[in-house]
Design a protein around this motif. Structure first.
Motif, PDB file in Angstrom:
ATOM      1  N   VAL A  25       0.849  -1.192   0.000  1.00 50.14           N
ATOM      2  CA  VAL A  25       0.000   0.000   0.000  1.00 50.14           C
ATOM      3  C   VAL A  25       0.886   1.244   0.000  1.00 50.14           C
ATOM      4  O   VAL A  25       1.729   1.410   0.881  1.00 50.14           O
ATOM      5  N   LEU A  26       0.688   2.124  -0.978  1.00 50.22           N
ATOM      6  CA  LEU A  26       1.433   3.379  -1.053  1.00 50.22           C
ATOM      7  C   LEU A  26       0.639   4.530  -0.454  1.00 50.22           C
ATOM      8  O   LEU A  26       1.190   5.353   0.288  1.00 50.22           O
ATOM      9  N   ALA A  27      -0.650   4.617  -0.781  1.00 52.93           N
ATOM     10  CA  ALA A  27      -1.483   5.718  -0.286  1.00 52.93           C
ATOM     11  C   ALA A  27      -2.947   5.324  -0.378  1.00 52.93           C
ATOM     12  O   ALA A  27      -3.322   4.426  -1.140  1.00 52.93           O
ATOM     13  N   LEU A  28      -3.782   6.005   0.400  1.00 53.35           N
ATOM     14  CA  LEU A  28      -5.218   5.774   0.339  1.00 53.35           C
ATOM     15  C   LEU A  28      -5.948   6.991   0.882  1.00 53.35           C
ATOM     16  O   LEU A  28      -5.385   7.779   1.658  1.00 53.35           O
ATOM     17  N   ASP A  29      -7.224   7.125   0.472  1.00 53.73           N
ATOM     18  CA  ASP A  29      -8.052   8.213   0.976  1.00 53.73           C
ATOM     19  C   ASP A  29      -8.297   8.021   2.469  1.00 53.73           C
ATOM     20  O   ASP A  29      -8.525   6.901   2.942  1.00 53.73           O
ATOM     21  N   SER A  30      -8.285   9.129   3.212  1.00 48.92           N
ATOM     22  CA  SER A  30      -8.472   9.051   4.655  1.00 48.92           C
ATOM     23  C   SER A  30      -9.887   8.625   5.028  1.00 48.92           C
ATOM     24  O   SER A  30     -10.137   8.220   6.166  1.00 48.92           O
ATOM     25  N   SER A  31     -10.827   8.710   4.068  1.00 53.30           N
ATOM     26  CA  SER A  31     -12.213   8.325   4.345  1.00 53.30           C
ATOM     27  C   SER A  31     -12.417   6.815   4.364  1.00 53.30           C
ATOM     28  O   SER A  31     -13.433   6.327   4.858  1.00 53.30           O
ATOM     29  N   LEU A  32     -11.465   6.052   3.851  1.00 50.75           N
ATOM     30  CA  LEU A  32     -11.585   4.601   3.809  1.00 50.75           C
ATOM     31  C   LEU A  32     -11.330   3.998   5.190  1.00 50.75           C
ATOM     32  O   LEU A  32     -10.572   4.533   5.992  1.00 50.75           O
ATOM     33  N   HIS A  33     -11.965   2.866   5.443  1.00 51.27           N
ATOM     34  CA  HIS A  33     -11.800   2.163   6.716  1.00 51.27           C
ATOM     35  C   HIS A  33     -10.836   1.001   6.522  1.00 51.27           C
ATOM     36  O   HIS A  33     -10.945   0.245   5.549  1.00 51.27           O
ATOM     37  N   THR A  34      -9.892   0.845   7.432  1.00 52.67           N
ATOM     38  CA  THR A  34      -8.930  -0.255   7.357  1.00 52.67           C
ATOM     39  C   THR A  34      -9.022  -1.102   8.620  1.00 52.67           C
ATOM     40  O   THR A  34      -9.246  -0.595   9.718  1.00 52.67           O
TER      41      THR A  34
ATOM     42  N   GLY B 146     -15.271   0.747   2.254  1.00 54.17           N
ATOM     43  CA  GLY B 146     -15.733   2.113   2.021  1.00 54.17           C
ATOM     44  C   GLY B 146     -15.655   2.462   0.550  1.00 54.17           C
ATOM     45  O   GLY B 146     -15.557   1.590  -0.314  1.00 54.17           O
ATOM     46  N   THR B 147     -15.692   3.746   0.263  1.00 61.41           N
ATOM     47  CA  THR B 147     -15.593   4.218  -1.118  1.00 61.41           C
ATOM     48  C   THR B 147     -14.457   5.222  -1.216  1.00 61.41           C
ATOM     49  O   THR B 147     -14.426   6.216  -0.486  1.00 61.41           O
ATOM     50  N   GLY B 148     -13.522   4.953  -2.107  1.00 68.19           N
ATOM     51  CA  GLY B 148     -12.375   5.840  -2.267  1.00 68.19           C
ATOM     52  C   GLY B 148     -11.290   5.189  -3.088  1.00 68.19           C
ATOM     53  O   GLY B 148     -11.504   4.136  -3.711  1.00 68.19           O
ATOM     54  N   LYS B 149     -10.127   5.801  -3.091  1.00 63.55           N
ATOM     55  CA  LYS B 149      -9.021   5.331  -3.925  1.00 63.55           C
ATOM     56  C   LYS B 149      -7.870   4.834  -3.058  1.00 63.55           C
ATOM     57  O   LYS B 149      -7.592   5.367  -1.989  1.00 63.55           O
ATOM     58  N   VAL B 150      -7.205   3.806  -3.585  1.00 66.49           N
ATOM     59  CA  VAL B 150      -6.006   3.246  -2.967  1.00 66.49           C
ATOM     60  C   VAL B 150      -4.938   3.125  -4.048  1.00 66.49           C
ATOM     61  O   VAL B 150      -5.227   2.707  -5.172  1.00 66.49           O
ATOM     62  N   ALA B 151      -3.715   3.500  -3.716  1.00 61.51           N
ATOM     63  CA  ALA B 151      -2.587   3.326  -4.626  1.00 61.51           C
ATOM     64  C   ALA B 151      -1.776   2.128  -4.145  1.00 61.51           C
ATOM     65  O   ALA B 151      -1.275   2.120  -3.023  1.00 61.51           O
TER      66      ALA B 151
END
Length: 251
Positions: free
Chosen positions: A108-117, A140-145
């Motif tokens: 994982v390089l980056a992800l939106d802070s709105s996503l749940h991990t 959740g809904t968002g982007k992950v790099a």
């Protein structure tokens, strides 16, 4: 000054996440939504930006305390552009939807802070204490790099066509898939996995979804006694080869 280097200029894009080149990610921030990036992944930025290297959510602290696993993140906020990379690995932007994605946190390089991990455990079919693999479930809904060592392979899983993958080559998969961990061989020489290592193990995926694998894996030297030094060097631990297999050469 003249040079072919001047052809490597900033790529203009209205997208929040844009792949500047296969190994460099460009993230635009407007001051409203933050991005969580792998700690130490920032290589350059423009604008008024702030970086919090001590960021850790309550869930991350709890997971770190109970499993010893987790992803060291920094919060990037402000207005401007930040460029992210990690050991020149290939970068891929994924749109996560309601189906969710499970990923090895090492990629994982980056992800939106709105996503749940959430840290989850993948257990072996043998039920052996100390075996298994911890993964990061992203919902959740968002982007992950994501990052891969080399160009990856996306494999489709269907009810009549399941997929097996080496535990050291798998990067991510659809969270809806059923996963079973098993030994690749029944030889007594197979070292039983512990924590996030994967020598001699594979994952089987069943259901409907996708599994992403990379053309890279790291194994300890054959017929070598595994001692404390070898454990540290060849993947048995957070700073071992599992976290460094970049050195080898989703929707």
């Amino acid at each position: 000054m003249q040079s072919p280097l001047f052809s490597y200029t900033e790529q203009q894009s209205h997208d929040r996440y844009a792949v500047q080149n296969p190994q460099l990610l460009r993230v635009s921030l407007t001051g409203q939504d933050d991005v969580l990036a792998r700690k130490g992944a920032m290589v350059a930025y423009q604008g008024l930006m702030e970086f919090d290297g001590e960021y850790q959510s309550h869930g991350q602290r709890r997971a770190r305390a109970s499993t010893g696993e987790g992803l060291d993140l920094m919060r990037c906020s402000g207005q401007g552009t930040v460029y992210l990379a990690n050991l020149a690995q290939y970068i891929h932007v994924v749109d996560v939807d309601h189906d969710g994605m499970t990923v090895d946190s090492a990629y994982v390089l980056a992800l939106d802070s709105s996503l749940h991990t959430e840290v989850i455990a993948v257990d072996s079919q043998y039920g052996i204490s100390g075996t298994g693999k911890y993964q990061l479930n992203i919902s959740g809904t968002g982007k992950v790099a994501l990052m891969t060592s080399g160009q990856p392979l996306m494999m489709q899983v269907t009810p009549d066509k399941y997929v097996n993958a080496d535990a050291d080559a798998i990067v991510a998969w659809s969270s809806s898939l059923r996963v079973q961990m098993q030994a690749q061989t029944h030889s007594s020489g197979v070292w039983r996995r512990s924590g996030n290592t994967g020598e001699g193990w594979e994952l089987s995926f069943l259901g409907q979804g996708f599994a992403l694998v990379q053309p890279s894996e790291v194994l300890p030297p054959q017929n070598h006694e595994i001692g404390q030094g070898i454990r540290a060097q060849y993947g048995m631990g957070q700073h071992g080869a599992h976290g460094q297999n970049q050195n080898n050469s989703w929707n």
